[in-house]
Design a protein around this motif. Structure first.
Motif, mmCIF file in Angstrom:
data_model
loop_
_atom_site.group_PDB
_atom_site.id
_atom_site.type_symbol
_atom_site.label_atom_id
_atom_site.label_comp_id
_atom_site.label_asym_id
_atom_site.label_seq_id
_atom_site.Cartn_x
_atom_site.Cartn_y
_atom_site.Cartn_z
ATOM 1 N N GLY A 103 66.260 -27.804 -14.821
ATOM 2 C CA GLY A 103 66.037 -29.171 -15.279
ATOM 3 C C GLY A 103 66.504 -30.178 -14.239
ATOM 4 O O GLY A 103 65.842 -31.189 -13.988
ATOM 5 N N THR A 104 67.637 -29.892 -13.606
ATOM 6 C CA THR A 104 68.149 -30.760 -12.547
ATOM 7 C C THR A 104 67.232 -30.718 -11.326
ATOM 8 O O THR A 104 66.957 -31.748 -10.701
ATOM 9 C CB THR A 104 69.573 -30.334 -12.143
ATOM 10 N N LEU A 105 66.739 -29.544 -10.985
ATOM 11 C CA LEU A 105 65.817 -29.405 -9.849
ATOM 12 C C LEU A 105 64.539 -30.208 -10.086
ATOM 13 O O LEU A 105 64.047 -30.902 -9.180
ATOM 14 C CB LEU A 105 65.490 -27.926 -9.636
ATOM 15 N N ALA A 106 64.004 -30.131 -11.303
ATOM 16 C CA ALA A 106 62.775 -30.855 -11.632
ATOM 17 C C ALA A 106 62.948 -32.356 -11.465
ATOM 18 O O ALA A 106 62.012 -33.063 -11.053
ATOM 19 C CB ALA A 106 62.349 -30.526 -13.061
ATOM 20 N N MET A 107 64.123 -32.846 -11.777
ATOM 21 C CA MET A 107 64.376 -34.277 -11.718
ATOM 22 C C MET A 107 64.177 -34.837 -10.313
ATOM 23 O O MET A 107 63.747 -35.970 -10.135
ATOM 24 C CB MET A 107 65.797 -34.544 -12.189
ATOM 25 N N PHE A 108 64.449 -34.017 -9.290
ATOM 26 C CA PHE A 108 64.259 -34.459 -7.912
ATOM 27 C C PHE A 108 62.815 -34.275 -7.444
ATOM 28 O O PHE A 108 62.402 -34.858 -6.442
ATOM 29 C CB PHE A 108 65.194 -33.679 -6.986
ATOM 30 N N ILE A 109 62.058 -33.477 -8.174
ATOM 31 C CA ILE A 109 60.673 -33.217 -7.785
ATOM 32 C C ILE A 109 59.735 -34.323 -8.274
ATOM 33 O O ILE A 109 58.750 -34.653 -7.610
ATOM 34 C CB ILE A 109 60.227 -31.836 -8.324
ATOM 35 N N TYR A 110 60.038 -34.917 -9.450
ATOM 36 C CA TYR A 110 59.148 -35.939 -10.009
ATOM 37 C C TYR A 110 58.872 -37.095 -9.053
ATOM 38 O O TYR A 110 57.700 -37.477 -8.863
ATOM 39 C CB TYR A 110 59.724 -36.473 -11.322
ATOM 40 N N PRO A 111 59.877 -37.699 -8.413
ATOM 41 C CA PRO A 111 59.581 -38.806 -7.489
ATOM 42 C C PRO A 111 58.684 -38.382 -6.320
ATOM 43 O O PRO A 111 57.844 -39.153 -5.867
ATOM 44 C CB PRO A 111 60.975 -39.231 -6.990
ATOM 45 N N PHE A 112 58.870 -37.145 -5.852
ATOM 46 C CA PHE A 112 58.035 -36.632 -4.769
ATOM 47 C C PHE A 112 56.585 -36.497 -5.217
ATOM 48 O O PHE A 112 55.650 -36.866 -4.486
ATOM 49 C CB PHE A 112 58.579 -35.283 -4.294
ATOM 50 N N ILE A 113 56.377 -35.974 -6.428
ATOM 51 C CA ILE A 113 55.023 -35.820 -6.962
ATOM 52 C C ILE A 113 54.360 -37.187 -7.142
ATOM 53 O O ILE A 113 53.171 -37.361 -6.837
ATOM 54 C CB ILE A 113 55.055 -35.065 -8.309
ATOM 55 N N TYR A 114 55.127 -38.162 -7.590
ATOM 56 C CA TYR A 114 54.584 -39.502 -7.857
ATOM 57 C C TYR A 114 53.970 -40.125 -6.601
ATOM 58 O O TYR A 114 52.994 -40.882 -6.680
ATOM 59 C CB TYR A 114 55.701 -40.399 -8.399
ATOM 60 N N GLN A 115 54.529 -39.818 -5.441
ATOM 61 C CA GLN A 115 54.028 -40.383 -4.192
ATOM 62 C C GLN A 115 52.665 -39.826 -3.796
ATOM 63 O O GLN A 115 51.929 -40.457 -3.022
ATOM 64 C CB GLN A 115 55.030 -40.113 -3.055
ATOM 65 N N TRP A 116 52.297 -38.673 -4.355
ATOM 66 C CA TRP A 116 51.080 -37.999 -3.906
ATOM 67 C C TRP A 116 49.971 -37.951 -4.950
ATOM 68 O O TRP A 116 48.926 -37.347 -4.710
ATOM 69 C CB TRP A 116 51.420 -36.562 -3.472
ATOM 70 N N VAL A 117 50.198 -38.560 -6.107
ATOM 71 C CA VAL A 117 49.186 -38.511 -7.172
ATOM 72 C C VAL A 117 48.749 -39.924 -7.538
ATOM 73 O O VAL A 117 49.450 -40.904 -7.272
ATOM 74 C CB VAL A 117 49.721 -37.797 -8.438
ATOM 75 N N ASP A 118 47.577 -40.006 -8.131
ATOM 76 C CA ASP A 118 47.041 -41.289 -8.570
ATOM 77 C C ASP A 118 47.148 -41.380 -10.090
ATOM 78 O O ASP A 118 46.198 -41.111 -10.817
ATOM 79 C CB ASP A 118 45.574 -41.423 -8.116
ATOM 80 N N MET A 119 48.332 -41.737 -10.577
ATOM 81 C CA MET A 119 48.585 -41.853 -12.005
ATOM 82 C C MET A 119 49.240 -43.198 -12.297
ATOM 83 O O MET A 119 50.004 -43.714 -11.478
ATOM 84 C CB MET A 119 49.497 -40.714 -12.500
ATOM 85 N N THR A 120 48.936 -43.765 -13.453
ATOM 86 C CA THR A 120 49.576 -45.010 -13.854
ATOM 87 C C THR A 120 51.033 -44.748 -14.195
ATOM 88 O O THR A 120 51.446 -43.603 -14.401
ATOM 89 C CB THR A 120 48.860 -45.632 -15.064
ATOM 90 N N ASN A 121 51.812 -45.814 -14.273
ATOM 91 C CA ASN A 121 53.221 -45.669 -14.610
ATOM 92 C C ASN A 121 53.407 -45.041 -15.987
ATOM 93 O O ASN A 121 54.292 -44.211 -16.192
ATOM 94 C CB ASN A 121 53.916 -47.035 -14.573
ATOM 95 N N GLN A 122 52.555 -45.444 -16.953
ATOM 96 C CA GLN A 122 52.671 -44.912 -18.305
ATOM 97 C C GLN A 122 52.311 -43.430 -18.349
ATOM 98 O O GLN A 122 53.016 -42.638 -18.972
ATOM 99 C CB GLN A 122 51.800 -45.687 -19.276
ATOM 100 N N SER A 123 51.210 -43.056 -17.691
ATOM 101 C CA SER A 123 50.790 -41.654 -17.714
ATOM 102 C C SER A 123 51.809 -40.760 -17.009
ATOM 103 O O SER A 123 52.069 -39.631 -17.446
ATOM 104 C CB SER A 123 49.406 -41.496 -17.071
#
Length: 329
Positions: A158-178
């Motif tokens: 769970g802690t590892l995933a928390m650091f992965i989310y910001p990295f994924i956000y930089q490479w995907v085209d998703m709205t803030n809500q989605s």
């Protein structure tokens, strides 16, 4: 120093540390901190536990645990479900059912883990981390070492995933809500959903927390269904026994009643604060008692298989949750 003095001190210390910005940035809530501190106390304390210490530890793990989960319901409301839309509910349901099914089947059938370790790890990954593991414990009645193993693996990934989310956000085209729905439907702990969402922006964090709380709300029906399923399994495997007692986790109804009351009645903020702290303190006391009675040697004996199972569920959460969020939102 007797445990009825030490355990409250440890629980309060865990709650205080969880509020420190540097600690909360790692998504560490009071519950995993309490169990770690409890384990340190259990290993290094020179005090020989007497019957009073044992009795107080059992009181924390049983009575205070259930009391804390009932109070936890006051932090939820049905209005939160309406706010994020039906897609978030569907994604939560799919992720919970998939993670728990895969975790249980692979853990027991493929990795040959003890049934309780597999179920606890799957429940913690699927719903709400340590709180789900503690609630599931009331139905399974597992060894405390099995609970600790499950919590350790869930907190790690769970802690590892928390650091992965910001990295994924930089490479995907998703709205803030989605993207908030994606985080909320896949993060292990509420604290981790807050930390991960906060690293994106305020809108993402708010959505992530609401979606995560919807998953927490699903803990009640999950525990009831698990109780019925385990009773049937035990009945089928024990043909000689004529009477089978159904384990009904009554505190789950209290949890549901608390959430319903919070949905109907607007409670003053002061009362909500007291209820929230009481819930957190009760659960932290239960975790402290659990940690104090757990020996590190028994965790080492479990080997790498629990980690492998938790890693598999972590991958399914990250990839499966992203696919569902991209398609439905």
């Amino acid at each position: 120093m007797p445990t009825y003095i030490v355990f409250p001190i440890i629980a309060l210390l865990a709650i205080a540390l969880a509020k420190v910005e540097q600690v909360s940035a790692f998504g560490l809530s009071a519950l995993p901190l309490a169990i770690v501190f409890g384990m340190f106390y259990g290993h290094f304390s020179l005090r020989v536990a007497d019957k009073h210490d044992q009795g107080f530890a059992n009181f924390c793990k049983q009575k205070l645990l259930r009391f804390g989960i009932v109070l936890f319901g006051f932090g939820l409301s049905f209005q939160q479900i309406i706010a994020v839309g039906w897609q978030a509910v569907v994604i939560d349901l799919v992720m919970i059912s998939t993670i728990f099914t895969v975790g249980t089947v692979v853990g027991i059938k493929v990795l040959k883990l003890h049934r309780d370790v597999a179920i606890l790890t799957a429940a913690g990954s699927a719903i709400c981390g340590a709180a789900a593991i503690l609630a599931t414990e009331s139905v399974l009645k597992p060894k405390q070492q099995h609970i600790t193993i499950a919590i350790a693996t869930v907190v790690l990934f769970g802690t590892l995933a928390m650091f992965i989310y910001p990295f994924i956000y930089q490479w995907v085209d998703m709205t803030n809500q989605s993207f908030g729905i994606y985080i909320g439907s896949t993060a292990h702990e509420v604290a981790q959903a807050v930390a991960a969402g906060q690293s994106i922006n305020g809108e993402t964090m708010q959505t992530a927390v609401v979606v995560k709380l919807i998953r927490v709300m699903m803990l009640a029906p999950f525990i009831l269904m698990l109780s019925v399923a385990l009773n049937r399994l035990n009945r089928d495997s024990d043909t000689k026994c004529k009477k089978h007692i159904i384990t009904i986790p009554w505190f789950v109804f209290g949890f549901m009643a608390s959430a319903m009351m919070n949905s109907i009645i607007i409670l003053p903020e002061a009362i909500k604060t007291v209820l929230s702290f009481s819930s957190q303190f009760s659960l932290a006391m239960a975790m402290t008692a659990l940690g104090a009675q757990t020996q590190w040697a028994t965790i080492k004996e479990a080997g790498p298989k629990p980690l492998i199972l938790a890693f598999l569920l972590f991958i399914i959460l990250i990839l499966g949750g992203f696919f569902l969020s991209s398609c439905l939102v």
